[in-house]
Design a protein around this motif. Structure first.
Motif, PDB file in Angstrom:
ATOM      1  N   ALA A   1       0.921  -1.212  -0.037  1.00  0.00           N
ATOM      2  CA  ALA A   1      -0.052   0.035  -0.041  1.00  0.00           C
ATOM      3  C   ALA A   1       0.512   1.396   0.067  1.00  0.00           C
ATOM      4  O   ALA A   1       0.432   2.285  -0.241  1.00  0.00           O
ATOM      5  CB  ALA A   1      -1.017  -0.104   1.161  1.00  0.00           C
ATOM      6  N   GLY A   2       2.165   1.014   0.532  1.00  0.00           N
ATOM      7  CA  GLY A   2       2.995   2.256   0.425  1.00  0.00           C
ATOM      8  C   GLY A   2       2.316   3.452   1.351  1.00  0.00           C
ATOM      9  O   GLY A   2       2.158   3.082   2.450  1.00  0.00           O
ATOM     10  N   SER A   3       2.017   4.613   0.942  1.00  0.00           N
ATOM     11  CA  SER A   3       1.800   5.893   1.766  1.00  0.00           C
ATOM     12  C   SER A   3       0.215   5.990   1.703  1.00  0.00           C
ATOM     13  O   SER A   3      -0.319   6.930   2.184  1.00  0.00           O
ATOM     14  CB  SER A   3       2.369   6.966   1.048  1.00  0.00           C
ATOM     15  N   HIS A   4      -0.594   4.974   0.991  1.00  0.00           N
ATOM     16  CA  HIS A   4      -2.044   5.077   1.024  1.00  0.00           C
ATOM     17  C   HIS A   4      -2.413   4.187   2.342  1.00  0.00           C
ATOM     18  O   HIS A   4      -2.066   3.129   2.353  1.00  0.00           O
ATOM     19  CB  HIS A   4      -2.721   4.415  -0.238  1.00  0.00           C
ATOM     20  N   GLU A   5      -3.819   4.594   3.121  1.00  0.00           N
ATOM     21  CA  GLU A   5      -4.201   3.823   3.885  1.00  0.00           C
ATOM     22  C   GLU A   5      -5.050   2.675   3.355  1.00  0.00           C
ATOM     23  O   GLU A   5      -5.693   2.693   2.214  1.00  0.00           O
ATOM     24  CB  GLU A   5      -5.227   4.673   4.882  1.00  0.00           C
ATOM     25  N   ILE A   6      -4.991   1.604   4.291  1.00  0.00           N
ATOM     26  CA  ILE A   6      -5.624   0.391   3.668  1.00  0.00           C
ATOM     27  C   ILE A   6      -6.209  -0.240   5.044  1.00  0.00           C
ATOM     28  O   ILE A   6      -6.308   0.352   5.974  1.00  0.00           O
ATOM     29  CB  ILE A   6      -4.597  -0.805   3.091  1.00  0.00           C
TER      30      ILE A   6
ATOM     31  N   ARG B   1      -7.930  -2.993  -0.376  1.00  0.00           N
ATOM     32  CA  ARG B   1      -6.885  -2.021  -0.905  1.00  0.00           C
ATOM     33  C   ARG B   1      -7.404  -0.841  -1.465  1.00  0.00           C
ATOM     34  O   ARG B   1      -6.624  -0.088  -1.723  1.00  0.00           O
ATOM     35  CB  ARG B   1      -6.275  -2.961  -2.078  1.00  0.00           C
ATOM     36  N   ARG B   2      -8.556  -0.905  -1.681  1.00  0.00           N
ATOM     37  CA  ARG B   2      -9.485   0.411  -2.485  1.00  0.00           C
ATOM     38  C   ARG B   2      -9.957   1.064  -1.224  1.00  0.00           C
ATOM     39  O   ARG B   2     -10.603   0.702  -0.401  1.00  0.00           O
ATOM     40  CB  ARG B   2     -10.440   0.102  -3.470  1.00  0.00           C
TER      41      ARG B   2
ATOM     42  N   PHE C   1      -9.384   6.491   5.033  1.00  0.00           N
ATOM     43  CA  PHE C   1      -9.869   5.250   4.678  1.00  0.00           C
ATOM     44  C   PHE C   1     -11.204   5.222   4.684  1.00  0.00           C
ATOM     45  O   PHE C   1     -11.750   5.274   5.935  1.00  0.00           O
ATOM     46  CB  PHE C   1      -8.945   4.093   5.283  1.00  0.00           C
ATOM     47  N   VAL C   2     -11.852   4.569   3.716  1.00  0.00           N
ATOM     48  CA  VAL C   2     -13.536   4.333   3.942  1.00  0.00           C
ATOM     49  C   VAL C   2     -13.478   2.912   3.724  1.00  0.00           C
ATOM     50  O   VAL C   2     -13.433   2.467   2.597  1.00  0.00           O
ATOM     51  CB  VAL C   2     -14.200   5.168   2.814  1.00  0.00           C
ATOM     52  N   ARG C   3     -14.178   2.232   4.485  1.00  0.00           N
ATOM     53  CA  ARG C   3     -14.259   0.692   4.424  1.00  0.00           C
ATOM     54  C   ARG C   3     -15.685   0.488   3.461  1.00  0.00           C
ATOM     55  O   ARG C   3     -16.811   1.037   3.644  1.00  0.00           O
ATOM     56  CB  ARG C   3     -14.630   0.053   5.685  1.00  0.00           C
TER      57      ARG C   3
END
Length: 154
Positions: free
Chosen positions: A10-15, A38-39, A46-48
């Motif tokens: 994911a790097g710098s993106h929240e998962i 992952r999206r 982050f939105v579940r």
């Protein structure tokens, strides 16, 4: 460990995702499964996906033969790759809403925040939310006595 692999990917993106567990003793739970969405994550949010989470939860309940006293939904998790692994104000508000005003029927929910530190080691926190509005710190530990069974939450 899959969590570390997913955080690296994911790097710098929240998962994030949901956490399902097994009760080992009163107040002690083993993380049995976590989902990895992952999206839905940006650098600072982050939105579940609720439909995907419900699908995963139904599958978990089927695999554990609907033994809800032993196996159940424990709560949520997500990453804070660029920030301290502690709940934000928005995280607290979301979890309080789920616990106190949601339709979960849960006696408690947890929020686990994870990230990789500079040496690529896992660090994180667990916060416990009760329906009466009480919020407290949980303890996440690797327990060698669990062997391959995983991590425990107290």
């Amino acid at each position: 460990m899959r969590l570390i692999d997913e955080l690296e990917r994911a790097g710098s993106h929240e998962i994030g995702g949901i956490v399902m567990g097994e009760q080992l003793a009163p107040g002690e739970f083993r993380i049995a499964e976590m989902t990895f969405q992952r999206r839905g994550g940006l650098v600072a949010s982050f939105v579940r996906n609720a439909k995907w989470a419900l699908y995963s939860l139904c599958n978990f309940f089927s695999r554990t033969e609907h033994r809800y006293q032993q196996f159940n939904y424990l709560g949520e998790w997500h990453s804070h790759p660029l920030f301290a692994p502690a709940p934000s104000k928005r995280d607290h508000a979301t979890m309080i809403d789920l616990t106190c005003h949601g339709e979960t029927g849960a006696n408690f929910l947890i929020l686990m925040i994870a990230r990789l530190d500079a040496s690529r080691s896992l660090e994180g926190s667990v916060t416990v939310y009760l329906p009466n509005g009480t919020v407290g710190a949980g303890i996440l530990r690797d327990d060698e006595s669990l062997g391959r069974r995983g991590r425990a939450i107290e």
